[in-house]
Design a protein around this motif. Structure first.
Motif, short mmCIF file in Angstrom:
data_model
loop_
_atom_site.label_atom_id
_atom_site.label_comp_id
_atom_site.label_asym_id
_atom_site.label_seq_id
_atom_site.Cartn_x
_atom_site.Cartn_y
_atom_site.Cartn_z
N GLU A 225 0.86 -1.18 0.00
CA GLU A 225 0.00 0.00 0.00
C GLU A 225 0.90 1.24 0.00
O GLU A 225 1.88 1.31 0.75
CB GLU A 225 -0.90 -0.02 1.24
CG GLU A 225 -2.19 0.78 1.13
CD GLU A 225 -1.97 2.26 1.33
OE1 GLU A 225 -2.76 3.05 0.80
OE2 GLU A 225 -0.99 2.61 2.03
N ARG A 228 1.60 3.25 3.36
CA ARG A 228 2.43 2.51 4.32
C ARG A 228 3.89 2.48 3.88
O ARG A 228 4.80 2.56 4.70
CB ARG A 228 1.88 1.10 4.50
CG ARG A 228 0.56 1.07 5.25
CD ARG A 228 -0.05 -0.30 5.31
NE ARG A 228 -1.49 -0.19 5.14
CZ ARG A 228 -2.26 -1.14 4.65
NH1 ARG A 228 -1.71 -2.30 4.27
NH2 ARG A 228 -3.55 -0.97 4.52
N HIS A 259 -3.18 2.81 9.12
CA HIS A 259 -1.98 2.38 8.40
C HIS A 259 -0.88 1.96 9.38
O HIS A 259 -0.23 0.92 9.20
CB HIS A 259 -1.46 3.50 7.50
CG HIS A 259 -2.28 3.73 6.27
ND1 HIS A 259 -2.71 2.69 5.48
CD2 HIS A 259 -2.72 4.88 5.69
CE1 HIS A 259 -3.40 3.18 4.46
NE2 HIS A 259 -3.43 4.50 4.57
#
Length: 303
Positions: A225, A228, A259
């Motif tokens: 992601e 992140r 996150h």
């Protein structure tokens, strides 16, 4: 490190972990246990147990329940209930007073309800779990105790807890680590004056029919992601506070917290505590290397 360090396990610790997993409803979808576990467990509970469970929440009284579990000399839920019933309200006040000044509104009611809760939960749920789980948790502690003398204490805590660091602040005299299964991937940390107790996610996978464990899959997913990855790159420059990470990402606190939580549960970050305050996060380089090694081992494995 100026505080003493201990690691221990007995079945009673996993009893409260299983209760915590059930009571903490907001975490049900995030547990390594299946999402349907609470509903399936509830189907075999008597109305009496359901009523007690539905009245509980993760509050100050529940924190005191964790303390009593820690202080109890007995090994299991039945022994805990018997021990608790044998204590007067005055004796309980005296027992808990060195660890803080917060007490239940009615100690006698609290004692009787807690003893009944553990007695019923043990009979209707805990006695029916796979006994291999208790052996695995006990083995986890045995292996870690063997490794403790050869490791720096801070490194030992970090590796055992999958990314926690407790600053040796004034007043902290003892840190106790205990493994848990039901509430994975979370850690449960409580502070009681000079004592800090950490129930750490043991990263035990009881369904090992695949090459990668649940935790290893979580490690891989956690970095898939963009935000992140930005957090990891930002922390490579050094430890940062939550607010600094929020400002760097230019996202809301809620989204940023989510996150960070996913990275923490995957062991990609170290959370630094000064007493009860979480001050900064830092990057766990070793976890990234471990993830890469597991991924390459899986890819290169011969079919």
């Amino acid at each position: 490190m100026t505080y003493s360090l201990d690691i221990r396990f007995k079945p009673l610790y996993e009893v409260i972990s299983s209760l915590h997993a059930y009571i903490c409803k907001k975490s049900h979808k995030k547990l390594d246990l299946t999402e349907t576990w609470p509903k399936q467990a509830r189907q075999r509970f008597t109305p009496e147990l359901v009523e007690i469970l539905d009245s509980l929440s993760i509050d100050g009284d529940w924190k005191l329940t964790y303390l009593l579990v820690f202080l109890c000399p007995n090994e299991d839920a039945a022994g805990f209930a018997e021990w608790l019933r044998g204590l007067t309200a005055g004796a309980l006040y005296e027992l808990m007073s060195p660890y803080g000044n917060q007490f239940p509104a009615n100690m006698t009611v609290f004692r009787d309800r807690t003893a009944k809760l553990f007695e019923l939960w043990d009979k209707q749920y805990f006695q029916h779990i796979d006994t291999a789980l208790i052996n695995r948790l006990d083995e986890d502690v045995r292996i870690r105790k063997q490794a403790l003398p050869s490791l720096d204490p801070a490194q030992f805590v970090d590796e055992t807890s999958n990314g926690l660091y407790f600053e040796p602040v004034k007043g902290l005299e003892k840190l106790v680590l205990m493994p848990q299964y039901h509430f994975q991937p979370f850690n449960v940390v409580h502070h009681y004056g000079s004592l800090t107790v950490c129930h750490y996610a043991a990263r035990i996978d009881m369904d090992e029919d695949d090459f990668l464990s649940t935790h290893e899959y979580r490690m891989i997913r956690s970095v898939a992601e963009r935000s992140r990855l930005k957090i990891l790159r930002f922390l490579h420059k050094g430890p940062r506070s939550f607010i600094e990470i929020v400002r760097h990402l230019e996202l809301s606190k809620g989204i940023t917290h989510d996150h960070i939580a996913k990275l923490r549960h995957a062991g990609m970050l170290t959370a630094h505590f000064e007493g009860e305050t979480l001050t900064v996060y830092s990057l766990r380089i070793g976890a990234l290397a471990q993830m890469y090694g597991k991924l390459m081992e899986y890819i290169e494995r011969a079919e």
